[in-house]
Write a protein that holds these residues in place. Structure first.
Motif, mmCIF file in Angstrom:
data_model
loop_
_atom_site.group_PDB
_atom_site.id
_atom_site.type_symbol
_atom_site.label_atom_id
_atom_site.label_comp_id
_atom_site.label_asym_id
_atom_site.label_seq_id
_atom_site.Cartn_x
_atom_site.Cartn_y
_atom_site.Cartn_z
ATOM 1 N N LEU A 205 1.061 6.538 -6.939
ATOM 2 C CA LEU A 205 -0.441 7.369 -7.214
ATOM 3 C C LEU A 205 -0.173 8.894 -7.195
ATOM 4 O O LEU A 205 -1.007 9.652 -7.990
ATOM 5 N N SER A 206 0.594 9.240 -6.080
ATOM 6 C CA SER A 206 0.701 10.542 -5.536
ATOM 7 C C SER A 206 1.741 11.165 -6.959
ATOM 8 O O SER A 206 1.247 12.423 -7.516
ATOM 9 N N THR B 208 -5.837 -2.602 3.881
ATOM 10 C CA THR B 208 -5.243 -1.549 3.364
ATOM 11 C C THR B 208 -4.615 -1.239 2.028
ATOM 12 O O THR B 208 -4.922 -0.238 1.522
ATOM 13 N N SER C 114 0.800 3.928 -2.990
ATOM 14 C CA SER C 114 0.158 5.142 -2.508
ATOM 15 C C SER C 114 1.335 6.088 -3.283
ATOM 16 O O SER C 114 0.965 7.548 -3.716
ATOM 17 N N ASN C 115 2.593 6.039 -3.104
ATOM 18 C CA ASN C 115 3.522 6.831 -3.463
ATOM 19 C C ASN C 115 3.527 7.072 -5.209
ATOM 20 O O ASN C 115 3.671 8.109 -5.793
ATOM 21 N N GLU D 50 -8.955 4.874 -2.706
ATOM 22 C CA GLU D 50 -8.588 6.191 -2.593
ATOM 23 C C GLU D 50 -8.276 6.932 -3.853
ATOM 24 O O GLU D 50 -8.403 8.010 -4.359
ATOM 25 N N GLY D 51 -7.362 5.915 -4.654
ATOM 26 C CA GLY D 51 -6.978 6.446 -6.108
ATOM 27 C C GLY D 51 -8.058 6.552 -6.970
ATOM 28 O O GLY D 51 -8.129 7.342 -7.753
ATOM 29 N N ALA E 168 0.871 -1.109 -0.034
ATOM 30 C CA ALA E 168 -0.156 -0.085 0.203
ATOM 31 C C ALA E 168 0.883 1.200 -0.065
ATOM 32 O O ALA E 168 0.518 2.359 -0.694
ATOM 33 N N ASP E 169 2.121 1.170 0.585
ATOM 34 C CA ASP E 169 2.780 2.465 0.670
ATOM 35 C C ASP E 169 3.514 2.703 -0.771
ATOM 36 O O ASP E 169 3.491 3.866 -1.064
ATOM 37 N N THR F 189 -6.303 1.518 -0.349
ATOM 38 C CA THR F 189 -5.546 2.556 -1.205
ATOM 39 C C THR F 189 -5.938 2.502 -2.701
ATOM 40 O O THR F 189 -6.182 3.662 -3.214
#
Length: 213
Positions: free
Chosen positions: A149-150, A194, A146-147, A201-202, A142-143, A198
């Protein structure tokens, strides 16, 4: 040239390039675009993995130069939706994730499989997108996701996510009577929940164009 009947081939590009017999169902790609987050449930040997591969080759921006070869003979090749070859594609296959003996072991296998897929994605697209974040193979999936996607949100590039065999390792836990591991796997703070949070959220932010499971 006479078509070949190629049993067990789930890679769409390989099927086309080997002149394999293929029932053209690409019209359904256009229909799927009207569905958000489709989950495709069918029995074994029903062509689900080939369907995932078909979508991957249709949407992958890296394969734009191959569109005529791969789809020119199909319905979707004659009626493209406008979304062809528009996305970075994250293709995940959960079929080989280990199922124990502990939840820590399952998490470790999940990290290996998914982080390697993210690392491969980074290598495939780094010539098109400079600055893709590095993938820490030991970090939670997930980390890393998330990076990614950002970064994609900052460069205004969308991701298309395809997950094949999404329930494979969970089903193995159920069918072998390891309910305690299944409950740990599906708890709210588990690595799997988790990961899917993520993805959610994306989708909500728009950086993930769609998720096909």
């Amino acid at each position: 040239m006479k078509k070949r009947i190629i049993y067990g081939e789930s890679n769409y590009a390989a099927l086309v390039r080997k002149n394999g017999y293929f029932v053209d169902k690409t019209e359904y790609i256009a229909k799927l675009e009207s569905v958000s987050n489709p989950i495709f449930l069918r029995p074994r040997r029903f062509g689900k993995s080939l369907c995932c591969s078909l979508l991957w080759h249709y949407y992958d921006l890296n394969l734009a130069d191959d569109f005529a070869e791969l789809f020119g003979h199909t319905w979707i090749g004659q009626h493209p939706t406008g979304q062809q070859n528009q996305y970075i594609v994250l293709f995940l296959n959960f079929s080989s994730i280990a199922t124990g003996p502990t939840i820590v072991d399952i998490d470790a296998s999940f990290r290996r499989q998914c982080n390697f897929a993210l690392k491969t994605l980074r290598e495939l697209y780094e010539t098109l997108l400079s600055g893709l974040p590095p993938i820490n193979l030991e970090a939670p999936v997930a980390d890393n996701l998330s990076n990614l996607l950002s970064y994609l949100q900052n460069v205004q590039t969308e991701l298309y996510v395809i997950i094949d065999e999404y329930d494979n390792f969970g089903n193995q836990l159920i069918t072998t009577g390891r309910d305690h591991l299944y409950h740990q796997l599906t708890e709210d703070d588990s690595f799997l929940k988790t990961f899917f949070k993520t993805l959610k959220e994306g989708r909500e932010s728009g950086v993930i164009a769609n998720v096909f499971i």
